[in-house]
Enzyme design. Structure first.
Site, PDB file in Angstrom:
ATOM      1  N   ILE A   1      30.249  43.115  47.521  1.00  0.00           N
ATOM      2  CA  ILE A   1      30.172  42.289  48.730  1.00  0.00           C
ATOM      3  C   ILE A   1      28.755  41.799  49.021  1.00  0.00           C
ATOM      4  O   ILE A   1      28.587  40.697  49.536  1.00  0.00           O
ATOM      5  CB  ILE A   1      30.717  43.052  49.969  1.00  0.00           C
ATOM      6  CG1 ILE A   1      29.933  44.348  50.202  1.00  0.00           C
ATOM      7  CG2 ILE A   1      32.197  43.336  49.821  1.00  0.00           C
ATOM      8  CD1 ILE A   1      30.336  45.080  51.472  1.00  0.00           C
TER       9      ILE A   1
ATOM     10  N   ARG B   1      25.265  41.668  46.999  1.00  0.00           N
ATOM     11  CA  ARG B   1      24.653  40.776  46.015  1.00  0.00           C
ATOM     12  C   ARG B   1      25.685  39.796  45.449  1.00  0.00           C
ATOM     13  O   ARG B   1      25.348  38.644  45.156  1.00  0.00           O
ATOM     14  CB  ARG B   1      24.038  41.605  44.886  1.00  0.00           C
ATOM     15  CG  ARG B   1      23.032  42.635  45.370  1.00  0.00           C
ATOM     16  CD  ARG B   1      22.545  43.522  44.237  1.00  0.00           C
ATOM     17  NE  ARG B   1      21.769  44.656  44.735  1.00  0.00           N
ATOM     18  CZ  ARG B   1      21.204  45.579  43.969  1.00  0.00           C
ATOM     19  NH1 ARG B   1      21.322  45.490  42.658  1.00  0.00           N
ATOM     20  NH2 ARG B   1      20.524  46.573  44.501  1.00  0.00           N
TER      21      ARG B   1
ATOM     22  N   CYS C   1      28.831  43.540  41.785  1.00  0.00           N
ATOM     23  CA  CYS C   1      27.600  44.339  41.885  1.00  0.00           C
ATOM     24  C   CYS C   1      28.047  45.796  41.900  1.00  0.00           C
ATOM     25  O   CYS C   1      28.659  46.253  40.942  1.00  0.00           O
ATOM     26  CB  CYS C   1      26.777  43.945  43.102  1.00  0.00           C
ATOM     27  SG  CYS C   1      27.701  43.828  44.638  1.00  0.00           S
TER      28      CYS C   1
ATOM     29  N   ALA D   1      29.364  47.449  45.246  1.00  0.00           N
ATOM     30  CA  ALA D   1      30.498  47.386  46.170  1.00  0.00           C
ATOM     31  C   ALA D   1      31.251  46.072  46.064  1.00  0.00           C
ATOM     32  O   ALA D   1      32.398  45.970  46.498  1.00  0.00           O
ATOM     33  CB  ALA D   1      30.018  47.595  47.603  1.00  0.00           C
TER      34      ALA D   1
END
EC number: 3.1.3.48
Length: 656
Positions: free
Chosen positions: A591, A593, A587, A589
């Site tokens: 972590i 989604r 996504c 970052a």
């Protein structure tokens, strides 16, 4: 005989002409006389008084027109009485204004745009009817109009001004009563006006719209109604400014409260470590436990910016913040998890390096929780827990985030390849690129982790951040190196801020040593599928790229159906590519989604294979591999909703 007839006829004509003069209908005669002499009949100087003007007028009248004989007058009376009724002649009525009589002043409600103002250098109160008529004739001569078309409307004594307007000749019904002042002034010959009216001194002509409009408007403003209007306007302005200030202050307060809550949620509290207080002279120097004194407590708080703040407090006066992970009150050494002496050098508290370099008991307990936490849910239990969001929130808050400290990654300048400085790959599961240069360890670094799949299958997924402009080549090198069959992108390129760069070409692009070709694009309702071919030398790889764009900004989707459909399509492609590498999911970052997608995919496989699901264990397993996976409690609830929706669509034959 002819002479006898002609003489009485000539006398009769002379009598008629003289009768017209005595009856004051002598305009024709005066006009002829003036035309022959080429100068006005009466000339008045402004220094002459009224009496002298009358004397001059009467003498000139007698000199030019001698008195007729009595016989002529008697004959003339009979004819004049029948044709020209006249009152008794009185010169004073023609030349002087009687008191209280303003025969030439009309005082009509003429619009300001039609009024002309003439400023004189003499007092207005000295004007009489004669001078006003002369003034009117002079203005008419300067305009080239008849005197009857020039109307004196008002006298302004304070400013020595005369207001006048000009009416159109032969005015028809429906036409305006007065001509526009601007139009009249364009046809006014000022030189002729001043030559015709020397007795009035210097003359200045202007439209009233320019001269008096500002004064009239100012008078209107400072009238009673104007004062009320100003007060109302100022009151409304003050109310609006006050409301805006209140709204701004409320907005600032809400933002401050939101930031404080956010920082409070992101704080990481390490376990309190008991410190030995300085021994008294009566105690032995090597004693570690002093039950008669309240020990000091060292509490280290790591803020969201990664700054560590050691804090020493006395437990007798300050209560320690409760830890979500409770430890049984067993032996001292077991409770501490180490036999290292608790005696600390207080001068070294400013250096927090030892707390990072050595695994703390809190971190050990957190890892034990992540590796052992479990709550298996049957289908009815899954539906019940979805209906109880507060239980899911409480459960989520118990799960350690397991973020990585930057000092655990021993690669110089690795921060230049991180989109967010606090979101780092776990060192134990980090994807290492094949080095381009043996002497450059940074070339092996990419912010990505291998993620275990269902039943602990190694390297089922790769969770990574959205590529940046300086990491696009690294991303394609990783896809090629790991032989990934599918790439799943769950973000837009920009959501307020940049979330990801456009790392694939429109048709063909070369990224480092990897050439990427787009051979097909398929637009679906909630995502776009691209068929890619990767080339490096003589070797090729086929990759499917899924770009999911229906995830809303800063919240979870209202329905889990689009994400489930995406997961099923990706799972179908993964099974069709058996033997190839992990599915790459990212996504922004890598972590939030990303964690939702991988957790849902693993949970659906577990429901399909076992008929039950353990979402708590799945999320804990994800966080062991990459810290912070499934970032918020809302995302944790969304995973349960997606699993519940998938379970409701499973047929009884599918469940084993």
């Amino acid at each position: 005989m002819r002479r006898a007839v002609g003489f009485p006829a000539l006398c009769l004509l002379l009598n008629l002409h003289a009768a017209g003069c005595f009856s004051r209908n002598n305009d024709h005669f005066l006009a002829i006389r003036q035309k022959k002499s080429w100068k006005p009949m009466f000339i008045y100087d402004h220094s002459q008084d009224i009496k002298k003007s009358l004397d001059i007028a009467q003498e000139a009248y007698k000199h030019n027109y001698p008195a007729p004989s009595e016989v002529q007058i008697s004959k003339r009376h009979q004819i004049v009485d029948s044709a020209f009724p006249r009152p008794a002649y009185d010169p004073s009525l023609n030349l002087l204004a009687a008191s209280g009589q303003d025969l030439e002043i009309e005082n009509l409600p003429i619009p300001a745009a039609n009024v002309i103002v003439v400023t004189l250098q003499m007092d207005i109160d000295k004007l009489n009817i004669t001078l006003l008529r002369i003034f009117r004739q002079g203005v008419a001569a300067a305009l080239g109009l008849l005197p009857q078309q020039v109307h004196i409307n008002r006298l302004i004594e304070k400013k020595s001004q005369i207001e006048l307007f000009v009416s159109p000749g032969n005015r028809k019904p429906g036409e305006p009563q007065a001509l526009q002042a601007e139009e009249v002034l364009r046809s006014l010959n000022v030189d002729v006006l001043r030559q015709s009216l020397p007795q009035f001194g210097s003359i200045d002509v202007s439209p009233e719209k320019n001269v008096l409009q500002g004064q009239h408007e100012a008078d209107k403003i400072w009238s009673k109604e104007g004062f009320y209007a100003v007060v109302i306007f100022l009151s409304i302005f003050i109310i609006i400014v006050t409301c805006l200030m209140i709204i701004y202050r409320l907005k600032e307060r809400l933002q401050l409260s939101f930031r404080q809550d956010k920082e409070k949620n992101q704080e990481i509290h390490l376990s309190p470590i008991a410190l030995q207080q300085a021994q008294s002279e009566a105690k032995a120097a090597h004693s570690m436990v002093q039950p008669d004194q309240a020990p000091k407590v060292l509490n280290v708080v790591v803020d969201p910016q990664g700054q560590c703040t050691p804090e020493i407090r006395n437990t007798a006066s300050t209560s320690v913040c409760p830890s979500p992970f409770r430890m049984k009150p067993i032996g001292l050494q077991e409770r501490r998890g180490s036999n290292v002496s608790l005696t600390l050098d207080m001068s070294s508290l400013g250096n927090v390096e030892p707390f990072v370099a050595v695994s703390t008991p809190r971190e050990k307990v957190a890892m034990e929780y992540l590796q052992s936490a479990s709550r298996v849910l049957t289908s009815p239990q899954l539906r019940d827990v979805v209906a109880s969001s507060h239980l899911l929130q409480s459960e989520f808050m118990e799960i350690p985030m397991n973020f990585v400290d930057p000092k655990e990654i021993d690669i110089p300048r690795h921060g230049t390849k991180n989109r967010y400085k606090t979101i780092l790959p776990n060192p134990l599961s980090r994807v290492c690129l094949r080095p381009k240069n043996i002497t450059d360890p940074l070339s092996t670094y990419i912010n990505a982790n291998y993620i275990r799949g269902y039943s602990g299958k190694e390297k089922a997924f790769i969770a990574t951040q959205g590529p940046m402009i300086n990491t696009v080549n690294d991303f394609w090198q990783m896809v090629w190196q790991e032989d990934s069959p599918v790439i799943v992108m769950i973000t837009k390129l920009k959501e307020k801020n940049e979330k990801c760069v456009l790392y694939w070409p429109e048709k063909r692009g070369i990224y480092g040593k990897v050439e990427v070709l787009v051979i097909g694009v398929n637009e679906c309702d909630n995502y776009t599928i691209r068929n890619l071919v990767l080339k490096r030398g003589s070797h090729t790889q086929h990759v499917k790229h899924y770009w999911y764009t229906s995830w809303p900004d800063h919240k979870t989707p209202d329905s889990a159906q689009p994400l489930l459909q995406l997961m099923l399509d990706v799972e179908e492609d993964r099974l069709a590519s058996e033997g190839r590498g992990p599915v790459v999911v990212h996504c922004s970052a890598g972590i939030g989604r990303t964690g939702c997608f991988i957790a849902t995919s693993i949970g659906c496989q577990q429901l399909k294979e076992e008929g039950v699901v353990d979402a708590l264990s799945i999320v804990c397993q994800l966080r062991v591999d990459r810290g912070g996976m499934v970032q918020t409690s809302e995302q944790y609830e969304f995973v349960h909703h997606a699993l519940c929706l998938f379970e409701s669509r499973l047929s009884p034959e599918t469940v084993q």
